[in-house]
Design a protein around this motif. Structure first.
Motif, PDB file in Angstrom:
ATOM      1  N   UNK A  20      34.479   4.285  44.947  1.00  0.00           N
ATOM      2  CA  UNK A  20      34.004   5.313  44.873  1.00  0.00           C
ATOM      3  C   UNK A  20      35.027   6.212  45.725  1.00  0.00           C
ATOM      4  N   UNK A  21      36.156   7.078  45.749  1.00  0.00           N
ATOM      5  CA  UNK A  21      36.959   7.606  46.608  1.00  0.00           C
ATOM      6  C   UNK A  21      36.273   9.202  47.145  1.00  0.00           C
ATOM      7  N   UNK A  22      36.427   9.966  48.584  1.00  0.00           N
ATOM      8  CA  UNK A  22      37.126  11.409  48.974  1.00  0.00           C
ATOM      9  C   UNK A  22      38.530  11.715  49.368  1.00  0.00           C
ATOM     10  N   UNK A  23      38.249  12.801  49.245  1.00  0.00           N
ATOM     11  CA  UNK A  23      39.835  13.088  50.011  1.00  0.00           C
ATOM     12  C   UNK A  23      39.423  14.800  49.991  1.00  0.00           C
ATOM     13  N   UNK A  24      39.619  15.467  51.220  1.00  0.00           N
ATOM     14  CA  UNK A  24      39.543  16.935  51.792  1.00  0.00           C
ATOM     15  C   UNK A  24      41.120  17.448  51.795  1.00  0.00           C
ATOM     16  N   UNK A  25      41.015  18.495  50.210  1.00  0.00           N
ATOM     17  CA  UNK A  25      42.681  19.257  50.457  1.00  0.00           C
ATOM     18  C   UNK A  25      42.719  20.359  50.150  1.00  0.00           C
ATOM     19  N   UNK A  26      43.758  21.325  50.819  1.00  0.00           N
ATOM     20  CA  UNK A  26      43.607  22.162  51.120  1.00  0.00           C
ATOM     21  C   UNK A  26      43.871  23.114  49.863  1.00  0.00           C
ATOM     22  N   UNK A  55      44.265   4.188  38.888  1.00  0.00           N
ATOM     23  CA  UNK A  55      43.338   5.060  37.780  1.00  0.00           C
ATOM     24  C   UNK A  55      42.140   5.553  38.334  1.00  0.00           C
ATOM     25  N   UNK A  56      41.925   6.675  37.938  1.00  0.00           N
ATOM     26  CA  UNK A  56      41.323   7.606  38.435  1.00  0.00           C
ATOM     27  C   UNK A  56      41.033   8.741  37.478  1.00  0.00           C
ATOM     28  N   UNK A  57      39.489   9.460  38.132  1.00  0.00           N
ATOM     29  CA  UNK A  57      39.117  10.350  37.016  1.00  0.00           C
ATOM     30  C   UNK A  57      38.596  11.330  38.343  1.00  0.00           C
ATOM     31  N   UNK A  58      38.865  12.688  37.918  1.00  0.00           N
ATOM     32  CA  UNK A  58      37.034  13.257  39.713  1.00  0.00           C
ATOM     33  C   UNK A  58      36.374  13.149  38.548  1.00  0.00           C
ATOM     34  N   UNK A 106      38.993  28.111  41.842  1.00  0.00           N
ATOM     35  CA  UNK A 106      38.586  29.392  40.706  1.00  0.00           C
ATOM     36  C   UNK A 106      38.290  30.152  41.749  1.00  0.00           C
ATOM     37  N   UNK A 107      37.428  29.479  42.747  1.00  0.00           N
ATOM     38  CA  UNK A 107      36.968  31.039  43.837  1.00  0.00           C
ATOM     39  C   UNK A 107      37.323  30.714  44.867  1.00  0.00           C
ATOM     40  N   UNK A 108      38.113  30.219  45.627  1.00  0.00           N
ATOM     41  CA  UNK A 108      38.497  29.682  46.929  1.00  0.00           C
ATOM     42  C   UNK A 108      39.722  30.284  47.099  1.00  0.00           C
ATOM     43  N   UNK A 109      40.175  30.062  47.960  1.00  0.00           N
ATOM     44  CA  UNK A 109      41.338  31.186  48.440  1.00  0.00           C
ATOM     45  C   UNK A 109      42.509  30.232  48.822  1.00  0.00           C
ATOM     46  N   UNK A 110      43.833  30.695  49.537  1.00  0.00           N
ATOM     47  CA  UNK A 110      45.007  29.945  49.526  1.00  0.00           C
ATOM     48  C   UNK A 110      44.605  29.455  51.018  1.00  0.00           C
ATOM     49  N   UNK A 111      44.303  28.442  50.861  1.00  0.00           N
ATOM     50  CA  UNK A 111      44.191  28.061  52.861  1.00  0.00           C
ATOM     51  C   UNK A 111      43.004  27.316  52.945  1.00  0.00           C
ATOM     52  N   UNK A 112      41.904  28.049  51.903  1.00  0.00           N
ATOM     53  CA  UNK A 112      40.891  26.828  52.312  1.00  0.00           C
ATOM     54  C   UNK A 112      41.029  25.491  51.415  1.00  0.00           C
ATOM     55  N   UNK A 113      39.622  24.863  51.942  1.00  0.00           N
ATOM     56  CA  UNK A 113      39.681  23.617  52.055  1.00  0.00           C
ATOM     57  C   UNK A 113      38.207  22.579  50.598  1.00  0.00           C
ATOM     58  N   UNK A 114      38.651  22.091  50.206  1.00  0.00           N
ATOM     59  CA  UNK A 114      37.690  21.161  48.935  1.00  0.00           C
ATOM     60  C   UNK A 114      37.657  20.133  49.631  1.00  0.00           C
ATOM     61  N   UNK A 115      36.549  19.329  48.995  1.00  0.00           N
ATOM     62  CA  UNK A 115      35.937  17.724  48.896  1.00  0.00           C
ATOM     63  C   UNK A 115      36.297  16.965  47.623  1.00  0.00           C
ATOM     64  N   UNK A 116      37.110  16.372  47.169  1.00  0.00           N
ATOM     65  CA  UNK A 116      37.527  16.093  45.733  1.00  0.00           C
ATOM     66  C   UNK A 116      36.409  14.483  46.060  1.00  0.00           C
ATOM     67  N   UNK A 117      35.836  14.654  44.752  1.00  0.00           N
ATOM     68  CA  UNK A 117      35.443  12.723  44.895  1.00  0.00           C
ATOM     69  C   UNK A 117      36.063  12.051  43.604  1.00  0.00           C
ATOM     70  N   UNK A 118      36.890  10.728  43.692  1.00  0.00           N
ATOM     71  CA  UNK A 118      37.281  10.272  42.038  1.00  0.00           C
ATOM     72  C   UNK A 118      36.796   8.903  41.971  1.00  0.00           C
ATOM     73  N   UNK A 119      36.249   8.400  40.969  1.00  0.00           N
ATOM     74  CA  UNK A 119      35.699   7.016  40.587  1.00  0.00           C
ATOM     75  C   UNK A 119      36.645   6.665  39.265  1.00  0.00           C
ATOM     76  N   UNK A 120      36.445   5.447  39.476  1.00  0.00           N
ATOM     77  CA  UNK A 120      37.725   4.582  38.566  1.00  0.00           C
ATOM     78  C   UNK A 120      37.464   5.185  37.474  1.00  0.00           C
ATOM     79  N   UNK A 142      33.373   0.245  36.609  1.00  0.00           N
ATOM     80  CA  UNK A 142      32.351   0.592  37.595  1.00  0.00           C
ATOM     81  C   UNK A 142      33.586   0.317  39.066  1.00  0.00           C
ATOM     82  N   UNK A 143      34.994  -0.457  38.937  1.00  0.00           N
ATOM     83  CA  UNK A 143      35.425  -0.605  39.674  1.00  0.00           C
ATOM     84  C   UNK A 143      37.125  -0.328  40.097  1.00  0.00           C
ATOM     85  N   UNK A 144      38.073   0.598  40.415  1.00  0.00           N
ATOM     86  CA  UNK A 144      39.139   0.259  40.308  1.00  0.00           C
ATOM     87  C   UNK A 144      40.019  -0.501  41.249  1.00  0.00           C
TER      88      UNK A 144
END
Length: 295
Positions: A193-199, A243-246, A257-271, A275-277
């Motif tokens: 499992x991995x997480x990223x914070x994206x603007x 090989x990932x999928x959100x 859709x509701x976030x404005x440009x410049x705001x951040x979102x945390x994304x989590x991905x799985x293999x 069970x392992x990527x």
């Protein structure tokens, strides 16, 4: 794994020369290995320390200043036999590497020669046997590999590494990881499992709109920090998640859709499958970025 080296004694080398006047002049010598006459130790200043009743001449370079290796030779010109004792004095890691490479050559049975610089003649030549050398590595090959990695990291980051006596597995693996990157090779790691914070930006919104449940490749370009033996090494890398999928794709799309440009979102991905990527790290020089593409 323990990074400790002890003194080593080697015996039974045939003396080729008939006599040398060590008493008056001393001898500046090189020590060679048999492969392409490679110089193992250069500019060793041997001087006579003692002459025994059986005509054994004891010479060493103990008077040589700022030299990390101490050589002592006991040469008997009657019996044509010689013995070596080699030790180290306040060596750098590169000196230790030179030492263990030499001992590996000895263990491999390579011909070792001692050559006078002034006379351009060999004083002694032969294979060294009856080796008495203590090390906590299982083989000299493993020891050479360890110190090669240490010196590689030192040279790349222009630093000095103080290796502890006890080397733990996780420390060894971090050293190997750094060295692999520096050598232009690929490190492969498994993950679950991995997480990223994206603007949020317009380009990212458009990319999210194209996502579906099919696996894709995710690439991160940025800098990671590797802590090892009291130092922290910042390494620019390119990391490819093959090989990932959100996770919770529908929730992510609604939130974007509701976030404005410049705001951040945390994304989590799985293999993408199973069970392992797998991700691959390589050395890279660029600005931080996160990109996706089809597998």
């Amino acid at each position: 794994v323990t990074a400790t080296l002890k003194n080593c004694d080697v015996e039974n080398v045939t003396v080729k020369a008939t006599s040398y006047d060590f008493c008056t002049t001393g001898m500046v010598a090189f020590v060679y290995a048999s492969d392409n006459d490679k110089v193992e130790f250069d500019y060793i200043l041997f001087r006579t320390q003692e002459i025994l009743d059986d005509e054994t001449i004891i010479v060493s370079n103990r008077e040589q200043e700022n030299f990390p290796f101490l050589f002592t030779m006991r040469a008997n010109l009657k019996t044509q036999r010689i013995s070596f004792t080699i030790s180290m004095n306040n060596p750098t890691n590169n000196d230790i590497l030179k030492y263990v490479r030499f001992m590996k050559n000895v263990e491999d049975g390579k011909i070792i020669s001692v050559k006078s610089l002034e006379l351009q003649e060999e004083f002694a030549k032969g294979r060294l046997d009856d080796i008495n050398c203590s090390s906590d590595f299982e083989t000299f090959e493993e020891e050479v590999h360890f110190w090669e990695m240490v010196v590689t990291v030192e040279n790349y980051f222009q630093t000095t590494i103080d290796t502890p006596k006890e080397i733990y597995d996780n420390e060894y693996n971090l050293l190997k990881y750094l060295c692999t990157l520096i050598n232009g090779e690929t490190n492969t790691v498994t993950w679950s499992s991995i997480e990223f914070k994206v603007e949020i930006c317009q380009e990212f919104k458009a990319k999210i709109a194209e996502w579906n449940e099919k696996p894709f490749t995710l690439t991160y370009i940025g800098t990671i920090e590797v802590p090892l033996w009291g130092q922290k090494y910042e390494v620019p890398i390119m990391r490819r998640y093959l090989s990932v999928k959100p996770k919770n794709l529908e929730h992510i799309m609604k939130k974007v859709d509701i976030l404005d440009i410049g705001e951040e979102i945390r994304l989590e991905f799985v293999p993408g499958e199973g069970e392992e990527g797998t991700w691959e790290d390589t050395l890279h020089n660029s600005h931080d970025s996160l990109t996706t593409d089809k597998p």
